[in-house]
Design an enzyme around this catalytic site. Structure first.
Site, PDB file in Angstrom:
ATOM      1  N   ASP A  14      43.334 -23.613  81.167  1.00 44.91           N
ATOM      2  CA  ASP A  14      43.413 -24.069  79.776  1.00 44.91           C
ATOM      3  C   ASP A  14      44.148 -23.094  78.870  1.00 44.91           C
ATOM      4  OD1 ASP A  14      41.731 -26.271  80.532  1.00 44.91           O
ATOM      5  OD2 ASP A  14      39.986 -24.956  80.328  1.00 44.91           O
ATOM      6  N   GLU A 174      42.268 -35.367  75.742  1.00 51.49           N
ATOM      7  CA  GLU A 174      41.767 -34.027  75.429  1.00 51.49           C
ATOM      8  C   GLU A 174      42.926 -33.122  75.034  1.00 51.49           C
ATOM      9  OE1 GLU A 174      39.876 -32.618  78.997  1.00 51.49           O
ATOM     10  OE2 GLU A 174      41.535 -33.247  80.246  1.00 51.49           O
TER      11      GLU A 174
END
Length: 498
Positions: A14, A174
């Site tokens: 991420d 997301e």
């Protein structure tokens, strides 16, 4: 020059990036490991050096008894008016928050919470205003990318949370990020889930709250249709412009263990791909919308060389940067010296969602030789290749009666099996060796210039496809003991990547 991916190897998922002056800064998620949110810097976008963590104090993040892949989810780092902000989610407590610092090499603030749900929060600044977005549900119950304006000093919402984009139709919308480029707002996100269907999508509009028009060529970046290709799971991207006006996308991806074996255990890593804008204002990414394991570019300044560290030892790693604990450690059980580590074992084992005496470094490549000398006075201590509390392989020395033995233990789900036992005849010290390939771990006891083979185990059983979750294998040194005090000494640690 030729750039090899990933640019940051191992369990660093991420990624988010920002720029301040002539330096780039990047953060990654950390889940149940502590300290939280590794922080890197680079001058050239391809060579990264870890300089700290954003969450270094127990007061900043609650990790007590969180399950594996709980805790700290995807962060975003931004730089505004001389101050750095990192916003993230504690998924276990379902809280979005941010911390800040005026000194990137120093400590970060206590958390400031924002009353907006969802995960993967991000900040956008413009004209004295701060906008906070996440993927979740707005104040009217509408799902999607949700945004509000906040007071950056307190985190208080100044406007209702409002759903501003529902994505391009993929599941698990997301990782939203907002950019203003040449007067147009670009809203980038991820869809498809952080697995083999992962992808980067985006839309654009004329206002921070939309409406947004989806890019006609979505997804702009994905490897979802590249069967038999090493790099998979491409998604969760961040845009950055360099000093020469070139645009790049940093994103996560993973390397599967074999062309035709769809398993990955090193975790999600940091990848880089070029971005080009067309005359119509839409941008394209990667090589025909895919990320390559390596690519040629003339956009990196001449003379820059991509460097790679091949050996990790106690002497050439930093205890505070390269190593990590499981959840909040009990520091009295750790003694860290220049070339030696002493661990005091407790009754907490690696099989518990707790804080065993455990110190780990991320595995950064498939092929490696891991070795360490271990001595104990009681209990058990050794090396573990650890995915989570239910999936790890242990090579350890333990005391039995008045003697000592070396064991190889496999922990796969509900199966906990000691597969091999070798009695030690020379006392309470053992030289332990693990040889890793993409598909197997092999375990050895080194004694009198010989190696005793304790067998092997397949890496696939430590993979995300088997274990689930969002983390990757770390190489852990651990100690545990029931009842009596146990001090284990570790020396001559070496992890050499081949």
């Amino acid at each position: 020059m030729k750039i090899s991916n990933p640019v940051i190897k191992g369990f660093y998922p991420d990624p988010s990036i920002c720029k301040a002056g002539d330096t780039y800064y990047l953060v990654c998620s950390s889940f149940q490991f502590f300290p939280g949110v590794p922080l890197f810097e680079s001058k050239d976008l391809i060579n990264w050096r870890q300089i700290g963590h954003c969450l270094t104090r127990k007061s900043q993040i609650q990790l007590e008894s969180v399950n594996s892949s709980g805790g700290v989810f995807a962060p975003t780092i931004r730089h505004h008016d001389g101050r750095f902000y990192m916003t993230t989610t504690n998924d276990t407590t379902h809280q979005n928050f941010y911390v800040w610092t005026d000194d990137i090499y120093g400590e970060w603030s206590e958390p400031i919470f924002v009353e907006q749900d969802g995960i993967d929060p991000s900040l956008y600044f413009e004209d004295g205003k701060a906008f906070f977005m996440s993927n979740g549900t707005d104040d009217q119950g509408v799902g999607g990318v949700v945004q509000c304006e906040i007071d950056i000093e307190t985190g208080r919402k100044l406007t209702p949370s409002r759903s501003i984009w529902q994505g391009s139709g993929g599941r698990y919308l997301e990782s939203p990020h907002l950019y203003k480029i040449k007067g147009t707002y670009y809203l980038m996100a991820a869809e498809g889930g952080t697995e083999y269907g992962h992808m980067v999508t985006y839309a654009r509009g004329n206002d921070p709250f939309g409406p947004f028009e989806a890019y006609p060529g979505n997804p702009v970046l994905t490897n979802r249709n590249l069967g038999g290709y090493e790099v998979q799971g491409v998604g969760h991207g961040n845009l950055i412009e360099d000093d020469r006006g070139n645009w790049w996308i940093f994103h996560l991806g993973f390397r599967q263990i074999h062309r035709w074996l769809t398993y990955h255990h090193l975790g999600r890593e940091v990848f880089l791909a070029p971005v080009t804008f067309g005359e119509d204002g839409w941008f394209q990414a990667g090589h025909n919308g895919t990320t390559l394991a390596s690519f040629e570019t003339d956009c990196i300044p001449h003379g820059v060389t991509q460097m790679e560290k091949k050996i990790d030892t106690f002497e050439n790693t930093n205890w505070d940067l390269d190593w990590c604990y499981l959840r909040h450690p009990h520091h009295e059980n750790y003694r860290l010296e220049e070339n030696k580590l002493t661990l005091k074992g407790t009754g907490v084992t690696l099989d518990q969602a707790d804080s065993p005496t455990f110190f780990a470094i991320r595995q950064k490549d498939f092929n490696a030789v891991i070795s360490c000398d271990v001595s104990i006075n009681h209990g058990e201590a050794g090396i573990t290749v650890y995915m989570d509390e239910n999936h790890h392989y242990d090579l350890a020395i333990r005391k039995i009666g008045t003697g000592y033995e070396v064991i190889k233990r496999l922990n796969i789900g509900d199966i906990k099996s000691v597969e091999k036992v070798v009695e030690l005849t020379g006392g309470n010290r053992a030289s332990l060796v693990i040889r890793a390939t993409s598909t197997n771990y092999s375990f050895f006891l080194r004694a009198e210039e010989q190696e005793i083979d304790l067998g092997s185990a397949q890496s696939r059983y430590l993979s995300s496809e088997v274990a689930g979750g969002f983390t990757g294998v770390v190489i852990g040194l651990y100690a545990q003991s029931e009842g009596s005090s146990n001090e284990a000494e570790f020396s001559n640690f070496c992890c050499e990547y081949l």
